[in-house]
Enzyme design. Sequence first.
Site, short mmCIF file in Angstrom:
data_model
loop_
_atom_site.label_atom_id
_atom_site.label_comp_id
_atom_site.label_asym_id
_atom_site.label_seq_id
_atom_site.Cartn_x
_atom_site.Cartn_y
_atom_site.Cartn_z
N LYS A 83 0.86 -1.18 0.00
CA LYS A 83 0.00 0.00 0.00
C LYS A 83 0.90 1.24 0.00
O LYS A 83 1.77 1.37 0.88
CB LYS A 83 -0.83 -0.03 1.28
CG LYS A 83 -2.23 0.48 1.15
CD LYS A 83 -2.95 0.25 2.47
CE LYS A 83 -4.35 0.73 2.45
NZ LYS A 83 -4.94 0.76 3.79
C1 E4P Z 1 -8.27 1.69 3.58
O1 E4P Z 1 -7.50 0.87 3.14
C2 E4P Z 1 -8.12 2.34 4.90
O2 E4P Z 1 -7.44 1.49 5.78
C3 E4P Z 1 -9.43 2.64 5.55
O3 E4P Z 1 -10.55 2.23 4.83
C4 E4P Z 1 -9.51 3.92 6.29
O4 E4P Z 1 -10.78 4.02 6.88
P1 E4P Z 1 -11.12 5.06 8.06
O5 E4P Z 1 -11.46 6.35 7.42
O6 E4P Z 1 -12.30 4.44 8.72
O7 E4P Z 1 -9.91 5.12 8.94
#
Ligand code: E4P
Length: 222
Positions: A83
């Site tokens: 990522k």
């Molecule tokens: C995506 O890969 C992120 O980890 C995630 O969806 C972030 O979500 P949040 O806004 O609930 O922290």
Amino acid sequence: MKLFLDTAHVADIETAHSWGILGGITTNPSLAAKEGLEFHDLIKAITDIVSGPVSAEVVADTPEDMLAQASELVEIADNVVIKVPLTRAGVSAGARLTAEGIPINVTLVFSPAQAILAASIGATFVSPFLGRVDDIANDGLALLAEISEIYEMQGYDTQILAASLRHPQHVVESAKLGADAATMPFDVMDKLFNHPLTDIGNERFNRDWDAYQQSLAERRDA
Ligand code: E4P
């Protein structure tokens, strides 16, 4: 649309895996920080359970440092996806990773322009954060719709991974808008099962089945 869990919590991953619906996992630094384990050990534990893509995020200021982290993470298991953030450094590192055939998930995407950048470097996944867009009184689903339209029009191969989902309706709307995958917290995935008529119907079927078996037993004994 595949269903991913957005967590690094191994017990929740095991539960969702046991349901037979788990398509993959996304983690992020904030989620990993809650678990109190070395990051590599955590990713290993998750890949031991899940055979679908497991996103592990690099955290650094330069592409070189990101690439150094990525080279260690991809050694953990074949299903690790790196990522990278949608920053200049992240896109630069991501482009070099995809050139080597390493799958990446471009994260922290909040605009169609950013989603075009992610597709242009051959990302496997692009992660628009719907809930965080909603949080600032904008429309996360409208963002997803725009990205979906552009990707369709351009024939991009990058899969849209709807992220930062906060409730089941986000999941349903993401599916309607053509997302390839949706990643969600455990409680949102758990809520996908819920319907009061399912509970009432299931209870009634169980009760009627028991009465039926009871009457058969009484007839046999008569
Ligand atoms: C995506 O890969 C992120 O980890 C995630 O969806 C972030 O979500 P949040 O806004 O609930 O922290």
